[in-house]
Motif scaffolding. Structure first.
Motif: not given
Length: 286
Positions: A69-77, A24-25
């Motif tokens: 960071x908002x896009x990374x937050x979606x991946x992490x969550x 995903x990253x």
């Protein structure tokens, strides 16, 4: 090493979690990623799925901005909802725009830490010497310039400021945690021995191996409490939410934990004085 081979050798279920995060990253930020590395308990062969985090380092061309960071937050969550544990703990790493020090932001305990931090020498040293390359530039080829003296200076401050706060006139909150949770004896005793080990050997070791080093290095008076710490390290018992922090009140354990910690602190400071013929830049605990 091919990325698929590198990830496949990770212990289960870390391999599945890292594979999903990795794919995903890369699909979103592939052009910005210089390398992805695994650090901590996995390369040190001390990984316990019910208590250990999966420690990753992502080297980028720049520190993520608000939109990234908002896009990374979606991946992490999304991954956090799918895999309750082990948790991902990730350092996003980049050089300053001037090409100077390494800076980072961190994802830990389900959140981004807000501030951008200058990366400490011990972390850079551990990444360089024990990090496992999963993708991109080999970790040995990263320009991680750090000297033994810088590492030892960081250790000196860390053990006398953070670790000493658990064993020298510890506040009530920390006293209560030590009283009720054997996992905190593991954290303090093995964590402090790791610091002494690195000062004395110039190498990074795991918490478990630090315990065995302590059994051979410290007086036999501390054998019992080190074995308590090692037993807590090996235990996979857990409860919902608090994970492996199973309560078990013991006044004897807290006394021995702090006594052992004080001894390690004194040994560290004495060894530092011998090594550098000076106490360093901060006042040492007596």
């Amino acid at each position: 090493m091919d990325k698929n081979i590198a990830i496949s050798i990770l212990p289960s279920p870390a391999n599945a979690i890292v594979t999903e995060f990795f794919n995903r990253l890369l699909s979103c930020f592939g052009k910005s990623i210089e390398g992805i590395y695994c650090t901590g308990s996995i390369p040190l062969q001390d990984f316990y799925p019910d208590k250990s985090d999966i420690d990753l380092v992502v080297s980028l061309d720049k520190i993520p901005d608000v939109d990234l960071k908002k896009q990374l937050l979606q991946i992490h969550k999304s991954i956090q909802r799918k895999y309750s544990k082990p948790a991902l703990s990730i350092i996003y790493l980049a050089r300053e725009t001037s090409g100077g020090k390494w800076e980072s932001i961190s994802w830990r305990d389900g959140n981004f830490l807000d501030e951008i931090h200058t990366v400490n020498p011990l972390f850079l040293f551990e990444l360089h010497t024990t990090g496992l390359t999963l993708y991109g530039i080999p970790v040995k080829d990263l320009n991680l310039q750090v000297t033994t003296y810088e590492v030892d200076q960081y250790l000196l401050q860390n053990i006398n400021l953070y670790w000493a706060s658990w064993v020298v006139d510890a506040p009530v909150g920390k006293q209560m945690k030590l009283l009720f949770f054997p996992r905190l004896t593991e954290w303090v005793v093995l964590g402090m021995i790791r610091q002494l080990y690195t000062l004395e050997t110039g190498e990074i070791t795991s918490k478990s191996q630090a315990g065995y080093y302590g059994l051979s290095r410290l007086p036999c008076d501390f054998e019992k409490i080190i074995n308590v710490a090692l037993s807590a390290r090996k235990s996979n018992k857990s409860l919902p939410v608090i994970r492996s922090y199973i309560p078990s009140m013991s006044f004897a354990r807290i006394q021995q934990t702090q006594k052992c910690g004080q001894y390690i602190l004194d040994q560290f400071n004495n060894r530092y004085r011998e090594k550098y013929h000076a106490p360093g830049g901060i006042k040492l605990h007596k």
